[in-house]
Design a protein around this motif. Structure first.
Motif, PDB file in Angstrom:
ATOM      1  N   SER A  68      -2.695  14.853  -5.026  1.00 38.53           N
ATOM      2  CA  SER A  68      -1.619  13.713  -5.314  1.00 38.53           C
ATOM      3  C   SER A  68      -2.809  12.812  -6.079  1.00 38.53           C
ATOM      4  CB  SER A  68      -1.012  13.029  -4.355  1.00 38.53           C
ATOM      5  OG  SER A  68      -1.720  12.201  -3.303  1.00 38.53           O
ATOM      6  N   ALA A  69      -1.913  11.968  -6.892  1.00 34.61           N
ATOM      7  CA  ALA A  69      -2.404  10.792  -7.669  1.00 34.61           C
ATOM      8  C   ALA A  69      -3.204   9.718  -6.657  1.00 34.61           C
ATOM      9  CB  ALA A  69      -1.688  10.189  -8.740  1.00 34.61           C
ATOM     10  N   GLU A 125      -6.318  11.314  -5.077  1.00 35.29           N
ATOM     11  CA  GLU A 125      -7.253  11.415  -6.157  1.00 35.29           C
ATOM     12  C   GLU A 125      -8.000  10.075  -6.599  1.00 35.29           C
ATOM     13  OE1 GLU A 125      -7.362  13.364 -10.228  1.00 35.29           O
ATOM     14  OE2 GLU A 125      -6.509  11.627 -10.470  1.00 35.29           O
ATOM     15  N   PHE A 151      -9.322   6.952 -12.486  1.00 35.58           N
ATOM     16  CA  PHE A 151      -8.005   7.723 -13.131  1.00 35.58           C
ATOM     17  C   PHE A 151      -8.636   9.197 -13.435  1.00 35.58           C
ATOM     18  CE2 PHE A 151      -3.788   6.159 -13.763  1.00 35.58           C
ATOM     19  CZ  PHE A 151      -3.976   5.069 -13.030  1.00 35.58           C
ATOM     20  N   ALA A 183      -4.613  13.893 -12.110  1.00 38.64           N
ATOM     21  CA  ALA A 183      -3.412  13.657 -11.508  1.00 38.64           C
ATOM     22  C   ALA A 183      -2.859  12.204 -11.637  1.00 38.64           C
ATOM     23  CB  ALA A 183      -3.653  14.031 -10.057  1.00 38.64           C
ATOM     24  N   ALA A 184      -3.810  11.237 -11.469  1.00 35.14           N
ATOM     25  CA  ALA A 184      -3.297   9.848 -11.535  1.00 35.14           C
ATOM     26  C   ALA A 184      -2.951   9.716 -13.108  1.00 35.14           C
ATOM     27  CB  ALA A 184      -4.489   8.879 -11.092  1.00 35.14           C
ATOM     28  N   THR A 185      -3.409  10.304 -14.123  1.00 33.15           N
ATOM     29  CA  THR A 185      -2.850  10.079 -15.596  1.00 33.15           C
ATOM     30  C   THR A 185      -1.676  10.635 -15.684  1.00 33.15           C
ATOM     31  OG1 THR A 185      -5.093  10.102 -16.528  1.00 33.15           O
ATOM     32  CG2 THR A 185      -3.144  10.723 -17.995  1.00 33.15           C
ATOM     33  N   GLU A 189       0.513  10.923 -13.351  1.00 31.65           N
ATOM     34  CA  GLU A 189       1.591   9.912 -12.687  1.00 31.65           C
ATOM     35  C   GLU A 189       1.693   8.806 -13.408  1.00 31.65           C
ATOM     36  OE1 GLU A 189       4.073   9.168  -9.834  1.00 31.65           O
ATOM     37  OE2 GLU A 189       2.769  10.802  -9.504  1.00 31.65           O
ATOM     38  N   ASP A 213       1.665   8.381  -1.000  1.00 30.62           N
ATOM     39  CA  ASP A 213       2.076   8.607  -2.500  1.00 30.62           C
ATOM     40  C   ASP A 213       3.218   7.951  -3.073  1.00 30.62           C
ATOM     41  OD1 ASP A 213      -0.132  10.454  -2.613  1.00 30.62           O
ATOM     42  OD2 ASP A 213       1.314  12.024  -1.942  1.00 30.62           O
ATOM     43  N   ARG A 242       3.319   5.220  -6.138  1.00 28.40           N
ATOM     44  CA  ARG A 242       4.363   5.420  -7.238  1.00 28.40           C
ATOM     45  C   ARG A 242       5.087   4.029  -7.443  1.00 28.40           C
ATOM     46  NH1 ARG A 242       7.576  10.672  -7.725  1.00 28.40           N
ATOM     47  NH2 ARG A 242       5.395  11.336  -8.097  1.00 28.40           N
TER      48      ARG A 242
END
Length: 320
Positions: free
Chosen positions: A2-3, A6, A13, A16-18, A20, A75, A79
């Motif tokens: 998951s972001a 990560e 970043f 995954a974060a990008t 997201e 997570d 978000r």
């Protein structure tokens, strides 16, 4: 991975974060009906990516986004925090764009009206501020914006025109005569010259100018951005409270008192407030007019009004 995981692992970043961040831009743009960035007619994939990169590149953006991973506890909370960053960014962009257009519209109106002139050289505010030609507004204003907004609301004979942020030319928000009348009343209340940007702030408050919903088709990115959450309940409640506070900020003390009992007949409003029935009726009509101006386009108008009434309700003397 998951972001959130990560970011915790790498402190930066990654893929995954990008992705997201792209998801959050898409979700917030759709939920808030924000206009796409300049040069884009719709919220296409290119518009989403461009906006996401702008969010990331904003002042202290990378550091701030990484810090979200520390504040989050899973997570979902990450978000929500990321969506709030995106939402704040889009609001500021929309607000700046709207105000810029409004300033240009006011310059156009004031330049064409014989009541106004730019302050001449050699005087405070020269070349920047606007004053009345009749000489009743010497000096430079340095007071409370709320006083000027109150004066602007006293100009009731206005013609409102729908504000369209996406129009090809600067949209009028109101006809030229109405805008000029409001600006004149504002300057007379100030008793001094004002910058056009200050007049724009007053006009924006008077006519509840803000980001206008536009069509934001984003279905074309659904295949690779599945499962995007909409704005959570906490954000909805925050929006309702913000709307209620915005309404209360436009009311005088007496108008707030009447607002608390606005759902009741005039006779009962008079009984609760101590006002005469005719005065209570006049103030109630005024409050309804202001409510329509401030909350008329809000999707949760009724909720905002209900909360504003509750906040305006007088408290017993021993209620701390």
């Amino acid at each position: 991975m998951s972001a959130w995981a990560e970011l915790q692992r790498d402190g930066a970043f990654g893929t995954a974060a990008t992705v997201e961040l792209y998801r959050c831009v898409r979700a917030v743009a759709r939920a808030g009906n924000f206009p796409p960035p300049t040069g884009h007619q719709q919220w296409t994939m290119d518009a989403i990516v461009e906006t996401a990169h702008d969010v990331f590149a904003a002042a202290q953006g990378p550091q701030r986004l990484v810090e979200l991973a520390v504040k989050a506890h899973d997570d979902s909370s990450f978000r929500r925090l990321l969506e709030q960053v995106v939402r704040n960014f889009l609001r500021e962009k929309a607000r700046a764009t709207t105000k810029g257009r409004l300033i240009r519209r006011l310059r156009e109106v004031l330049d064409a009206d014989a009541r106004f002139q730019v302050v001449a050289d050699g005087r405070p505010g020269a070349g920047r501020n606007v004053e009345l030609v009749d000489g009743t507004t010497p000096g430079v204003w340095n007071g409370r914006l709320s006083d000027l907004v109150a004066a602007a609301y006293k100009v009731t004979d206005v013609t409102i025109v729908r504000w369209r942020l996406d129009a090809r030319r600067e949209s009028p928000v109101a006809d030229a005569q109405s805008l000029a009348d409001v600006c004149e009343a504002t300057l007379r209340a100030a008793g001094a010259s004002l910058a056009v940007a200050e007049l724009a702030d007053v006009v924006a408050a008077r006519f509840a100018v803000g980001p206008t919903p536009v069509v934001t088709p984003v279905d074309d990115v659904d295949p690779w951005l599945p499962g995007v959450d909409s704005i959570d309940l906490a954000e909805t409640e925050a929006d309702i409270r913000a709307g209620a506070q915005r309404l209360l900020g436009q009311l005088t003390t007496r108008e707030k008192l009447v607002l608390a009992y606005l759902d009741q007949p005039v006779r009962q409003i008079a009984d609760h407030t101590g006002l005469g029935k005719s005065v209570a009726a006049q103030v109630a009509a005024r409050v309804k007019e202001i409510t329509g101006q401030v909350l008329g386009a809000e999707p949760r108008r009724d909720d905002m009004l209900s909360l504003a009434r509750a906040l305006a309700m007088p408290r017993p003397a021993d209620d701390h």
